[in-house]
Design an enzyme around this catalytic site. Structure first.
Site, mmCIF file in Angstrom:
data_model
loop_
_atom_site.group_PDB
_atom_site.id
_atom_site.type_symbol
_atom_site.label_atom_id
_atom_site.label_comp_id
_atom_site.label_asym_id
_atom_site.label_seq_id
_atom_site.Cartn_x
_atom_site.Cartn_y
_atom_site.Cartn_z
ATOM 1 N N GLU A 182 0.824 -1.239 0.000
ATOM 2 C CA GLU A 182 0.000 0.000 0.000
ATOM 3 C C GLU A 182 0.846 1.272 0.000
ATOM 4 O O GLU A 182 0.631 2.176 0.818
ATOM 5 C CB GLU A 182 -0.978 -0.006 1.182
ATOM 6 N N GLU A 301 -5.587 -8.303 -0.356
ATOM 7 C CA GLU A 301 -6.308 -7.981 0.890
ATOM 8 C C GLU A 301 -7.765 -7.760 0.530
ATOM 9 O O GLU A 301 -8.076 -6.866 -0.273
ATOM 10 C CB GLU A 301 -5.748 -6.715 1.558
HETATM 11 O O1 AHR Z 1 -5.119 -5.887 6.939
HETATM 12 C C1 AHR Z 1 -4.998 -4.794 7.781
HETATM 13 C C2 AHR Z 1 -4.263 -3.627 7.128
HETATM 14 O O2 AHR Z 1 -5.072 -3.119 6.090
HETATM 15 C C3 AHR Z 1 -2.973 -3.944 6.437
HETATM 16 O O3 AHR Z 1 -1.892 -3.905 7.308
HETATM 17 C C4 AHR Z 1 -2.851 -2.859 5.430
HETATM 18 O O4 AHR Z 1 -2.129 -3.259 4.289
HETATM 19 C C5 AHR Z 1 -4.290 -2.483 5.109
HETATM 20 O O5 AHR Z 1 -4.482 -1.123 5.140
#
Ligand code: AHR
Length: 518
Positions: A182, A301
């Site tokens: 990210e 994610e």
């Molecule tokens: O999954 C939780 C968090 O969400 C992770 O660390 C990050 O990559 C995202 O913003």
């Protein structure tokens, strides 16, 4: 009751399929998990020395069993936001010599008693392969290069011999790597502009692949669809990295903070749109470069995440394993997770990797209690069944479904949402097993939908099983002592003359497995 042109009523749903019309084959890595050094995912989650279920390494056997049952053939590690401040060297070698560090991503104390080698040992036990992220936040190509050498080079060099001294004679052979996490987000340690990140990602990728040309790389895309830099970020980053990477990442979390369930259940359609937009940007860059190569997507994610929002202050800063992001999932969350899995399957031609975020204790299907038990949250059930049976070729569906309209609060303004299909579904043909598997969610909160599945080009032998996840209370949750929300076998699905019929209960996730011949 009104009938439409094909003769079904406005209250019915119909899926028509043919074996020659496929979307793509399912990459098993579509069902990945994620373990970050965050909250109680590692410490008190997968790793709890002294727990009655702990093995000689401190891994909880009860958790390993549940991870195997969940079915996550790959696991992303060690972050997440955490990786952008992580020195991987802190987590290898004799544990008594490892430094404790402040983890700025989650305001926690990182003891480093669990690191790369412990994770690799855990992966073997949990039947999962690593997806390793490198730190491109506070560090860069040099640390990434050293980590690949430490993990994948056989021996005879500084870093590979250090691994051997640490007790790991054979290289770990980690095949899949993330170039940071990210990096478009201002919350990220070492946040960068697209130009800055594209440069460092390109240089890291080159060095990593020069050490091990067999590895595959994921470059960071946008953190979510509403990022102001979305699309231009992907375009700029891919301009610089296209020839060096195989995948671009994509992340999405959904929530229902205003209790607008009809809208919440529709959100997997937004996920589908987001995927298609990212694919369009990848292909536009490819076209500009006149490249034959196609960049695939790593949806590394995704999940429901909102129950724990605003609760970080309930646990003390700068402590080890401070409970964070411990969402307790409801029946309706499981419907959304089941629908998100359907969206992933329906994009199997371009989404080759996906990781539910996360696996244990942190926005997770599996929960543990320190010193106590481990249990399955509601979202565990659609995930484990889709991972087990969503294998083969995804078929292109012609779907006729009833629709609904709803309203939701969008930045304080009541906004209309029209024509949401009541049925969302994906169908997979597993040729080896001779099975068609239909995954279907009925988003109607009040009424069952009569569903017919027309299997043109197949002979239906029998319905093997129909399982459903359904609960009268959409807010029902599972606990350590009771799992009231779980999938149960259903009676009444029948297959004859190439047609399967089932009555999908209101607000339900369903999986129908059908034995077929061609
Ligand atoms: O999954 C939780 C968090 O969400 C992770 O660390 C990050 O990559 C995202 O913003």
């Amino acid at each position: 009751m009104q009938k439409n042109v094909t003769g079904i009523s406005e209250m019915e749903a119909k899926i028509t399929l043919h074996p020659q019309f496929t979307i793509g084959s399912v990459d098993p890595r579509l069902f990945g998990g994620f373990i970050e050094h965050l909250g109680r995912a590692v410490y008190e989650g997968i790793y709890e020395p002294g727990h009655p279920e702990a093995d000689a390494d401190g891994s909880r056997r009860d958790v390993i069993e549940l991870v195997r049952e969940l079915g996550t053939p790959i696991t992303r590690y060690p972050g997440g936001n955490f990786v952008s401040g992580y020195n991987w060297e802190d987590g290898v070698g004799p544990t008594e010599k490892r430094p404790a560090r402040l983890d700025l991503a989650w305001k926690s104390l990182e003891p480093n008693t669990f690191g790369t080698n412990e994770f690799m040992a855990w992966c073997k036990k949990a039947d999962t392969a690593p997806m390793m992220a490198v730190n491109l936040g506070t560090r860069g190509s040099e640390a990434a290069r050293d980590l690949v050498e430490y993990c994948n080079h056989p021996g005879g060099t500084y870093w590979s011999d250090l691994r051997r001294q640490h007790g790991y004679e054979q290289p770990h052979q980690i095949k899949l790597w993330c170039l940071g996490n990210e990096m478009d987000g201002p919350w990220q340690i070492g946040h960068k502009t697209a130009e800055e990140y594209g440069r460092v990602a390109c240089e890291a990728a080159k060095l990593m692949k020069w050490i091990d040309p067999s590895i595959e790389l994921v470059v960071c895309g946008s953190s979510h669809a509403a990022m102001p830099t979305f699309a231009s970020w992907e375009a700029t980053v891919l301009e610089q990295t296209y020839d060096h990477v195989e995948y671009v990442s994509i992340h999405t979390y959904f929530g229902n903070p205003h209790d607008e369930t009809p809208r919440f259940l529709s959100l997997s359609d937004d996920m589908d749109r987001f995927i298609k937009r990212v694919v369009a940007v990848c292909d536009a860059v490819g076209a500009k470069k006149k490249s034959e190569k196609k960049i695939m997507l790593s949806f590394d994610e995704w999940n429901v995440w909102f129950h724990s929002n605003g609760k970080n202050q309930e646990s003390k800063d700068w402590t080890v394993a401070r409970p964070l992001l411990e969402d307790v999932y409801t029946m309706e969350d499981a419907l959304v997770v089941g629908s998100m899995l359907i969206a992933l399957l329906n994009n199997a031609d371009r989404v080759k990797i996906a990781c539910i975020a996360q696996t244990v204790n942190v926005i997770a299907p599996i929960m543990t209690r320190k010193g106590g038990g481990a249990w399955r949250q509601t979202i565990f059930f659609p995930f484990s069944a889709t991972s087990k049976y969503g294998r083969g070729a995804v078929l292109r569906q012609a779907v006729e479904s009833p629709f609904y309209d709803t309203e939701f609060l969008h930045y304080g303004v009541m906004t209309k949402l029209e024509n949401v299909p009541t049925l969302t579904s994906a169908t997979v043909y597993n040729e080896e097993a001779g099975e068609i598997v239909v995954f279907a969610v009925n988003r109607d909160l009040k009424s069952a939908i009569p569903l017919t599945v027309h299997l043109d080009g197949f002979e239906v032998e029998r319905v093997i099983e129909w399982i459903t996840l359904h609960h009268a209370d959409l807010k029902a949750v599972n606990t350590e002592n009771d799992e009231p929300v779980q999938s149960v076998p259903m009676e009444g699905a029948a297959g004859a003359d190439g047609v399967v019929r089932a009555q999908l209960p209101a607000a339900s996730w369903n999986m129908i497995r059908v034995k077929v011949r061609r």
